[in-house]
Each structure stands twice: as structure tokens, then as C-alpha cells.
Write an enzyme that holds these catalytic residues in place. Structure first.
Site, PDB file in Angstrom:
ATOM      1  N   GLU A 108     -38.447  -9.972  89.606  1.00 20.51           N
ATOM      2  CA  GLU A 108     -37.348 -10.616  90.331  1.00 20.51           C
ATOM      3  C   GLU A 108     -37.654 -10.662  91.825  1.00 20.51           C
ATOM      4  OE1 GLU A 108     -32.501 -10.304  90.834  1.00 20.51           O
ATOM      5  OE2 GLU A 108     -33.575  -8.818  89.630  1.00 20.51           O
ATOM      6  N   ARG A 134     -41.946   3.991  79.494  1.00 18.67           N
ATOM      7  CA  ARG A 134     -41.105   4.425  78.367  1.00 18.67           C
ATOM      8  C   ARG A 134     -41.666   3.979  77.024  1.00 18.67           C
ATOM      9  NH1 ARG A 134     -37.201   3.591  82.706  1.00 18.67           N
ATOM     10  NH2 ARG A 134     -37.635   1.388  82.462  1.00 18.67           N
TER      11      ARG A 134
END
Length: 201
Positions: free
Chosen positions: A122, A85
Site C-alpha cells: 500500500e 506467520r
């Protein structure tokens, strides 16, 4: 292009954040074109969708010009965008500022010799890369991305730029998810360069 990272597990509100321009109208315009999508990509998450902003020529143009102004003001000679993005914002901002654009991509996407940097996610890890000839030594680079979340990807990108011999002019993001403290994570990677966000959650 349908949106950006989920903001949190409950509904959040976007507000204007630190910006180098006093134009409050820009923040209001951007805020009005970002849409909440509840329970996406999973129940309890509110997704901040920037597709309406990108589809609105006036709002997208104002965002691009704001980013270009920061590139000029910070003395950047190139603008780098993070896959994927960040490309949508950084490339037109570089063009508007009269500068070149450099993509920082996921591993295996760029041809030729590259510099690589691994970083933790994560769950697991990832690698980003930039071509070794992307920057001249000491070139000043502005990093642009859509959102600052945990700061892992941007931190790796800043280390990668220095590995490639570039100097950091600054980091500018459309949105900062302040509750994730990405700013704190980035502090040791920024040096004296500024971190700016047009909007904050």
C-alpha cells in the site's frame, strides 16, 4: 506470535469458508480459538489474534493435520511458507505430511544464491526471496500462509516459485479476508491450481 493482519476498520465475523473436508467441527474449533482485539494496531481496527489457537494443542494439531491432508491430496512434494506467520503453519504441516519445508523470506534473510521477486505494498514495495536450490525442476509445491488479504505477497510468492522452476500444487490459507479481494488478485497467478481457505471474514 501474537496474531495476524487487521481484518477491517469495523468489527467483522469469521465464518467457515471453502474447505476440502466436510468436517464442520474443524471450522468451529478454529473459530472458537481466534480472538478479536479491538483498536489494534490502531483505533477502529479489529485484529484477528491466532495466539490462542496456537497455544491450544488440540486446535493447533487439528489445523496442522488439515493442512497436511491438503498437501497430500494435492500431490505436493514440498510445502512453502511465507515469512513470518506462514512459517508457523507450513513447517509443521509439511512434517505431518512427510514432506520438506521451504521458507520464502524477506530480502536479505537467506544465504547463497536466491531468486527474488519485488511486489507493491500500500505504501512502497518489498522483495521476497527463495534459495535457488530449494526445488527440483517441476517439483509440486503447496503454499501455506495464515491469511489472504490483498494478495500481493502471495502473488509474488507464486511468481517466485515458477521462477525457481517449481509447479504450484495449490494455496491454502487459514483465513481469507474476502472484502479485500485477494482472491481476484491471485486469479492470474494461480493457473489451474486451487486456492482454499479454512475460514473467511
Amino acid at each position: 506470535m501474537t496474531g495476524i493482519h487487521p481484518a477491517t476498520e469495523k468489527r467483522t465475523t469469521l465464518t467457515a469458508a471453502h474447505t476440502a473436508t466436510p468436517d464442520a467441527g474443524l471450522a468451529e474449533l478454529l473459530l472458537s480459538r481466534i480472538r478479536d482485539v479491538p483498536d489494534y494496531p490502531q483505533p477502529g481496527v479489529v485484529f484477528k489474534d491466532i495466539a490462542p489457537l496456537l497455544a491450544d494443542a488440540a486446535a493447533f494439531g487439528a489445523l496442522v493435520e488439515a493442512l497436511a491432508e491438503r498437501a497430500r491430496a494435492l500431490g505436493a512434494t514440498k510445502v512453502a511458507g511465507l515469512e513470518a506467520r506462514g512459517f508457523v503453519l507450513a513447517a509443521p504441516a509439511a512434517h505431518a505430511a512427510g514432506l520438506g519445508f521451504v521458507p520464502i523470506r524477506k530480502q536479505g534473510k537467506l544465504p547463497g544464491p536466491v531468486h527474488s521477486r519485488a511486489y507493491d505494498l500500500e505504501y512502497g514495495s518489498a522483495v521476497i526471496e527463495v534459495q535457488q536450490d530449494a526445488f527440483a525442476p517441476g517439483e509440486r509445491v503447496l503454499v501455506v500462509d495464515d491469511v489472504l488479504a490483498t494478495g500481493g505477497t502471495v502473488s509474488a510468492a507464486l511468481d517466485l516459485l515458477r521462477q525457481a522452476g517449481a509447479d504450484l500444487a495449490g494455496v491454502v490459507v487459514l483465513m481469507e479476508l474476502g472484502f479485500l479481494d485477494g482472491r481476484g488478485v491471485l486469479a492470474e497467478h494461480l493457473g489451474d491450481a486451487p486456492l482454499e481457505a479454512l475460514l473467511a471474514v
